[in-house]
Write a protein that holds these residues in place. Structure first.
Motif, PDB file in Angstrom:
ATOM      1  N   SER A  57       0.859  -1.189   0.000  1.00 56.82           N
ATOM      2  CA  SER A  57       0.000   0.000   0.000  1.00 56.82           C
ATOM      3  C   SER A  57       0.891   1.233   0.000  1.00 56.82           C
ATOM      4  O   SER A  57       1.685   1.431   0.917  1.00 56.82           O
ATOM      5  CB  SER A  57      -0.900   0.017   1.231  1.00 56.82           C
ATOM      6  OG  SER A  57      -1.803  -1.055   1.185  1.00 56.82           O
ATOM      7  N   LEU A  58       0.743   2.072  -1.027  1.00 59.11           N
ATOM      8  CA  LEU A  58       1.518   3.302  -1.121  1.00 59.11           C
ATOM      9  C   LEU A  58       0.832   4.419  -0.331  1.00 59.11           C
ATOM     10  O   LEU A  58      -0.283   4.250   0.158  1.00 59.11           O
ATOM     11  CB  LEU A  58       1.687   3.689  -2.593  1.00 59.11           C
ATOM     12  CG  LEU A  58       2.360   2.635  -3.487  1.00 59.11           C
ATOM     13  CD1 LEU A  58       2.412   3.121  -4.930  1.00 59.11           C
ATOM     14  CD2 LEU A  58       3.753   2.294  -2.981  1.00 59.11           C
ATOM     15  N   LEU A  59       1.505   5.562  -0.204  1.00 57.39           N
ATOM     16  CA  LEU A  59       0.972   6.672   0.591  1.00 57.39           C
ATOM     17  C   LEU A  59      -0.372   7.171   0.095  1.00 57.39           C
ATOM     18  O   LEU A  59      -1.201   7.628   0.872  1.00 57.39           O
ATOM     19  CB  LEU A  59       1.980   7.831   0.616  1.00 57.39           C
ATOM     20  CG  LEU A  59       3.290   7.544   1.352  1.00 57.39           C
ATOM     21  CD1 LEU A  59       4.245   8.720   1.213  1.00 57.39           C
ATOM     22  CD2 LEU A  59       3.032   7.222   2.810  1.00 57.39           C
ATOM     23  N   ASP A  60      -0.619   7.090  -1.230  1.00 54.02           N
ATOM     24  CA  ASP A  60      -1.894   7.564  -1.785  1.00 54.02           C
ATOM     25  C   ASP A  60      -2.958   6.464  -1.809  1.00 54.02           C
ATOM     26  O   ASP A  60      -3.945   6.565  -2.515  1.00 54.02           O
ATOM     27  CB  ASP A  60      -1.687   8.139  -3.185  1.00 54.02           C
ATOM     28  CG  ASP A  60      -1.183   7.086  -4.181  1.00 54.02           C
ATOM     29  OD1 ASP A  60      -0.950   5.925  -3.771  1.00 54.02           O
ATOM     30  OD2 ASP A  60      -1.022   7.426  -5.367  1.00 54.02           O
ATOM     31  N   ASP A  61      -2.754   5.411  -1.026  1.00 56.43           N
ATOM     32  CA  ASP A  61      -3.662   4.254  -0.921  1.00 56.43           C
ATOM     33  C   ASP A  61      -3.715   3.398  -2.177  1.00 56.43           C
ATOM     34  O   ASP A  61      -4.567   2.513  -2.296  1.00 56.43           O
ATOM     35  CB  ASP A  61      -5.085   4.681  -0.522  1.00 56.43           C
ATOM     36  CG  ASP A  61      -5.139   5.163   0.923  1.00 56.43           C
ATOM     37  OD1 ASP A  61      -4.337   4.667   1.739  1.00 56.43           O
ATOM     38  OD2 ASP A  61      -5.975   6.027   1.234  1.00 56.43           O
ATOM     39  N   THR A  84      13.208  -6.082   7.597  1.00 56.11           N
ATOM     40  CA  THR A  84      12.490  -6.333   6.346  1.00 56.11           C
ATOM     41  C   THR A  84      12.358  -5.026   5.571  1.00 56.11           C
ATOM     42  O   THR A  84      12.402  -3.935   6.142  1.00 56.11           O
ATOM     43  CB  THR A  84      11.072  -6.897   6.596  1.00 56.11           C
ATOM     44  OG1 THR A  84      10.308  -5.932   7.322  1.00 56.11           O
ATOM     45  CG2 THR A  84      11.115  -8.205   7.340  1.00 56.11           C
ATOM     46  N   VAL A  85      12.194  -5.185   4.274  1.00 59.27           N
ATOM     47  CA  VAL A  85      11.937  -4.042   3.413  1.00 59.27           C
ATOM     48  C   VAL A  85      10.987  -4.503   2.312  1.00 59.27           C
ATOM     49  O   VAL A  85      11.062  -5.645   1.856  1.00 59.27           O
ATOM     50  CB  VAL A  85      13.250  -3.462   2.841  1.00 59.27           C
ATOM     51  CG1 VAL A  85      13.959  -4.440   1.934  1.00 59.27           C
ATOM     52  CG2 VAL A  85      13.018  -2.147   2.127  1.00 59.27           C
ATOM     53  N   LEU A  86      10.069  -3.618   1.926  1.00 58.01           N
ATOM     54  CA  LEU A  86       9.120  -3.915   0.854  1.00 58.01           C
ATOM     55  C   LEU A  86       9.625  -3.293  -0.442  1.00 58.01           C
ATOM     56  O   LEU A  86       9.938  -2.098  -0.483  1.00 58.01           O
ATOM     57  CB  LEU A  86       7.736  -3.360   1.196  1.00 58.01           C
ATOM     58  CG  LEU A  86       7.096  -3.900   2.475  1.00 58.01           C
ATOM     59  CD1 LEU A  86       5.748  -3.227   2.728  1.00 58.01           C
ATOM     60  CD2 LEU A  86       6.945  -5.408   2.432  1.00 58.01           C
ATOM     61  N   LEU A  87       9.704  -4.102  -1.491  1.00 58.80           N
ATOM     62  CA  LEU A  87      10.201  -3.652  -2.783  1.00 58.80           C
ATOM     63  C   LEU A  87       9.092  -3.750  -3.830  1.00 58.80           C
ATOM     64  O   LEU A  87       8.506  -4.816  -4.010  1.00 58.80           O
ATOM     65  CB  LEU A  87      11.400  -4.500  -3.218  1.00 58.80           C
ATOM     66  CG  LEU A  87      12.600  -4.517  -2.264  1.00 58.80           C
ATOM     67  CD1 LEU A  87      13.643  -5.527  -2.739  1.00 58.80           C
ATOM     68  CD2 LEU A  87      13.214  -3.138  -2.143  1.00 58.80           C
ATOM     69  N   THR A  88       8.814  -2.637  -4.497  1.00 57.04           N
ATOM     70  CA  THR A  88       7.818  -2.633  -5.565  1.00 57.04           C
ATOM     71  C   THR A  88       8.420  -3.284  -6.815  1.00 57.04           C
ATOM     72  O   THR A  88       9.618  -3.575  -6.866  1.00 57.04           O
ATOM     73  CB  THR A  88       7.388  -1.194  -5.918  1.00 57.04           C
ATOM     74  OG1 THR A  88       8.513  -0.504  -6.454  1.00 57.04           O
ATOM     75  CG2 THR A  88       6.833  -0.462  -4.701  1.00 57.04           C
ATOM     76  N   VAL A  89       7.597  -3.464  -7.831  1.00 62.72           N
ATOM     77  CA  VAL A  89       8.064  -4.048  -9.094  1.00 62.72           C
ATOM     78  C   VAL A  89       9.208  -3.214  -9.673  1.00 62.72           C
ATOM     79  O   VAL A  89      10.213  -3.761 -10.149  1.00 62.72           O
ATOM     80  CB  VAL A  89       6.898  -4.186 -10.100  1.00 62.72           C
ATOM     81  CG1 VAL A  89       7.396  -4.605 -11.464  1.00 62.72           C
ATOM     82  CG2 VAL A  89       5.870  -5.188  -9.579  1.00 62.72           C
TER      83      VAL A  89
END
Length: 195
Positions: A140-144, A160-165
């Protein structure tokens, strides 16, 4: 005295940094370098160390001052040329697995993850002394907005870290196409030049 030469190869803002390091010992003459008295034989031993480090975003403390959370040794994943292929294989495998059509779907306008399939394609492996887990997630990004991605875990849930595409593509491209030996040799040459 040991000296560390470091080059920052990639920064994914507030998520991950990739550094290439070379450690040299300086005892008047560099211990990693040997030149025979006749200068007919030269030997140079440099071992690149590729380090993936989780970068913690800034947070506000009680007094309103921005500061980073405390660093943990688990926030770094050191890779040698021997262990990098182990990490890279699993990373590229999960990148490919993310293309499975059934993994992500939309329910109305909301992106959802097939939890059962995600569990099956999760990668858990050991690299050196570290345990790594790569898990498909919905971020979930800042703009939902919700996007596909993975969670990279090093040893425990606190690291941990979350990585987008896009982050995944950038990291895969960098690790696959970088010439680590050339980077380290150039660091060494620069070090010799400024000594």
């Amino acid at each position: 005295m040991k000296k560390s030469l470091k080059y920052t190869l990639l920064t994914i803002p507030n998520k991950l940094q990739v550094d290439v390091k070379a450690i040299v010992e300086d005892t008047g003459v560099l211990a990693s370098e040997y030149i025979s008295p006749t200068k007919e034989f030269v030997a140079l031993k440099l071992y690149p160390l590729i380090t993936l480090s989780i970068v913690r975003p800034y947070e506000m403390d009680e007094s309103g001052v921005r500061r980073r959370l405390n660093w943990s040794p688990n926030d770094s994943l050191p890779l040698t040329k021997y262990t990098l292929p182990v990490f890279l294989k699993e990373f590229l495998d999960i990148k490919k697995d993310m293309e499975i059509k059934e993994l992500y779907s939309y329910i109305g306008n909301r992106l959802e993850l097939n939890e059962n399939l995600a569990e099956k394609i999760t990668k858990k492996f050991k690299v050196g002394n570290n345990y790594v887990e790569l898990t498909p997630v919905v971020i979930s990004l800042l703009d939902d907005t919700r996007v596909e991605g993975i969670k990279l875990k090093i040893n425990n849930e606190e690291s941990t870290v979350l990585l987008t595409v896009n982050d995944i593509e950038s990291l895969a491209f960098t690790l696959t196409n970088s010439q680590f030996d050339l980077i380290v040799i150039n660091l060494f040459k620069m070090y010799k030049g400024i000594k």
